[in-house]
Write a protein that holds these residues in place. Structure first.
Motif, PDB file in Angstrom:
ATOM      1  N   LYS A   1       0.823  -1.243  -0.066  1.00  0.00           N
ATOM      2  CA  LYS A   1       0.263   0.036   0.105  1.00  0.00           C
ATOM      3  C   LYS A   1       0.821   1.362   0.138  1.00  0.00           C
ATOM      4  O   LYS A   1       0.285   2.158   0.248  1.00  0.00           O
ATOM      5  N   SER A   2       2.179   1.010  -0.060  1.00  0.00           N
ATOM      6  CA  SER A   2       2.894   2.300   0.020  1.00  0.00           C
ATOM      7  C   SER A   2       3.920   2.719  -1.297  1.00  0.00           C
ATOM      8  O   SER A   2       4.109   1.572  -1.952  1.00  0.00           O
ATOM      9  N   SER A   3       4.106   3.883  -1.620  1.00  0.00           N
ATOM     10  CA  SER A   3       5.065   3.998  -2.617  1.00  0.00           C
ATOM     11  C   SER A   3       6.451   3.728  -1.991  1.00  0.00           C
ATOM     12  O   SER A   3       6.548   3.416  -0.956  1.00  0.00           O
ATOM     13  N   ASP A   4       7.353   4.297  -2.899  1.00  0.00           N
ATOM     14  CA  ASP A   4       8.825   4.008  -2.277  1.00  0.00           C
ATOM     15  C   ASP A   4       9.312   5.331  -1.493  1.00  0.00           C
ATOM     16  O   ASP A   4      10.489   5.550  -1.188  1.00  0.00           O
ATOM     17  N   PHE A   5       8.305   6.621  -1.517  1.00  0.00           N
ATOM     18  CA  PHE A   5       8.888   7.637  -0.766  1.00  0.00           C
ATOM     19  C   PHE A   5       9.004   7.130   0.583  1.00  0.00           C
ATOM     20  O   PHE A   5       8.126   6.643   1.143  1.00  0.00           O
ATOM     21  N   VAL A   6      10.070   7.920   1.231  1.00  0.00           N
ATOM     22  CA  VAL A   6      10.431   7.795   2.721  1.00  0.00           C
ATOM     23  C   VAL A   6      10.906   9.055   3.148  1.00  0.00           C
ATOM     24  O   VAL A   6      11.825   9.565   2.530  1.00  0.00           O
ATOM     25  N   LEU A   7      10.627   9.335   4.174  1.00  0.00           N
ATOM     26  CA  LEU A   7      10.827  10.727   4.886  1.00  0.00           C
ATOM     27  C   LEU A   7      11.316  10.396   6.148  1.00  0.00           C
ATOM     28  O   LEU A   7      10.557  10.036   7.122  1.00  0.00           O
TER      29      LEU A   7
END
Length: 501
Positions: free
Chosen positions: A97-103
């Motif tokens: 359910k997640s994109s590869d974007f991580v903060l």
């Protein structure tokens, strides 16, 4: 896009965050989200990271889960995900359910923004006084009726505040559905899509008016029993209307709405089972009319005022997207001819080898210079290794009196002989109190410094045509007149990364 749980966890002011986020020129991108967190004191770095490396991430990070910015917390083999609601996912569900974007973020203790206009303690005190009065002076069933009215006022107030960006923990705990099947909060669907409009008031607003009026009338029981009976009878219409909207129009039930219906039903039963049929007198009639007019007018005024305020904020947010565009700012910055200074080291602070150099041309006796120095001190505290700052006082020995000369000498002495922190504290103390004796005491010296470097700085400022203060100089370029000095916070990250400057 909502992320109430995330904002609450990071201890950010929701209204301020949404305003800054919505006004970002790249809204609603990940860059806008990251920049807004940085602006509000949450240092962060964003990455595009393949899922195979997610096991190496820290215990807490921010990701885009189901198209919403979400706080992700590792908990054993599962992950707690916080966005507009809280839910628990296993590893495969999270990755799917997640994109590869991580903060990755670092919380700042100073990022705990609290609302100044918090009147809840005062309201709670009024509730307590009404409850105590009821217990002491009214019958038990009258007390129960009054307490139910107060509960109705509280819930209605929370719903009323939510219209204007406030977050209610109580409403969230009642309505929050963490099941994976329910993607839309039923309470939000019913409350936000309420099509009722009476002089601009929604059905939830009328609920606040009703319970507030009933609460005050309850204080005059049993004299007002007949009037209250009439109002509880009329509430049957509201109960039926609300159930019809939930069951047949929206086809979903709102828990907080059902709670209000339960309160209305309980009050209806109490009034008809226990209240005596005492016909109201003329004074009671006048009290009722005046009371309802006052409550109605107050809620109507608040609703209109806050609605107008929200509209202004939305308009300002759109205007700020244009103003905060870095390319436009840079064009204005480079419009004036570059200023070259020979001395960039005297009264220099921060990382002297930094790519971004900010100078402030000021005068200790200038009233507006205090704000400029506060901005620079704030930048130094937030970016101690990324920027260098120079204080360029407009000092000339021919025009300066003995008092000004002594002050400059004491400040220069502190710069040369004390720590950077002590020097900044002296500058802050000066602009706060404008007391030369305090600075002399902090400097702890009686001899006058050689002010030749400062005199040369003053001459350079004058030769560059900088006679008015304060003025920011960014890598040789004057800060644009079309922008407020405080706007530098919006562009500081881009300025540090801009190789052209």
């Amino acid at each position: 896009m909502t992320f109430d749980k995330l904002i609450h966890y990071l201890k950010l002011d929701k209204q301020e965050f949404l305003f800054q986020f919505n006004s970002h020129p790249n809204y609603p991108s990940a860059l806008a989200f990251s920049d807004t967190l940085n602006f509000m004191g949450i240092r962060n770095d964003a990455y595009e990271l393949d899922k195979e490396y997610w096991d190496e991430l820290p215990e807490e990070f921010i990701a885009i889960v189901e198209n919403s910015f979400s706080l992700v917390k590792k908990s054993g083999n599962s992950y707690s995900v916080y966005s507009d609601k809280a839910k628990t996912l296993n590893r495969d569900e999270l990755y799917q359910k997640s994109s590869d974007f991580v903060l990755l973020f670092e919380k700042d203790e100073k990022s705990d923004h609290k609302s100044i206009s918090n009147f809840k303690p005062f309201i709670y005190a009024i509730f307590a006084l009404i409850a105590i009065y009821s217990v002491v002076n009214l019958a038990w069933y009258e007390t129960v009726f009054t307490v139910l009215s107060l509960a109705g006022v509280y819930i209605s107030m929370e719903i009323f505040n939510q219209k204007f960006g406030s977050t209610s923990t109580v409403i969230g705990s009642i309505c929050g559905d963490t099941s994976a099947q329910q993607t839309v909060n039923s309470c939000d669907k019913i409350i936000t899509q309420d099509k009722t409009s009476f002089l601009g008031l929604k059905f939830s607003d009328l609920s606040l008016i009703y319970f507030a009026g009933i609460s005050i009338l309850s204080l005059f029981l049993p004299a007002t029993a007949f009037v209250i009976k009439g109002f509880t009878l009329v509430s049957i219409i509201a109960i039926g209307y609300s159930l019809y909207i939930q069951a047949f129009v929206e086809k979903t039930f709102c828990r907080v709405c059902l709670l209000i219906i339960a309160i209305l039903t309980a009050q209806l039963l109490i009034s008809f089972l226990f209240f005596e049929n005492i016909f109201f007198s003329v004074p009671t009639l006048l009290l009722t009319v005046i009371l309802w007019l006052a409550v109605f007018s107050s809620v109507l005024y608040l609703n209109k005022t806050l609605t107008e305020k929200e509209e202004v904020k939305k308009s300002n947010a759109k205007n700020l997207r244009f103003k905060r565009n870095y390319e436009l700012f840079k064009r204005e910055l480079l419009e004036k001819e570059k200023v070259y200074f020979t001395d960039n080291n005297t009264l220099s602070l921060g990382n002297k080898n930094a790519r971004l150099h900010i100078a402030v041309v000021s005068n200790p006796y200038c009233g507006f210079c205090k704000g400029a120095h506060e901005i620079l001190e704030g930048l130094l505290k937030k970016y101690p290794n990324e920027i260098s700052v120079q204080m360029r006082f407009n000092y000339t020995s021919e025009k300066a009196n003995a008092q000004y000369t002594a002050l400059i000498s004491d400040l220069f002495s502190m710069y040369k002989n004390k720590s950077e922190k002590e020097f900044l504290n002296a500058v802050e103390t000066w602009f706060e109190y404008k007391d030369e004796n305090k600075i002399k005491e902090l400097a702890g010296t009686t001899s006058q410094e050689d002010l030749t470097p400062l005199i040369e700085i003053g001459k350079e400022n004058s030769n560059a045509g900088i006679n008015f203060t304060p003025v920011f100089i960014i890598n040789g370029y004057q800060f644009p007149d079309k922008y407020d000095r405080e706007d530098i916070w919006y562009f500081i990250d881009e300025l540090m990364e801009d190789e052209e400057l």
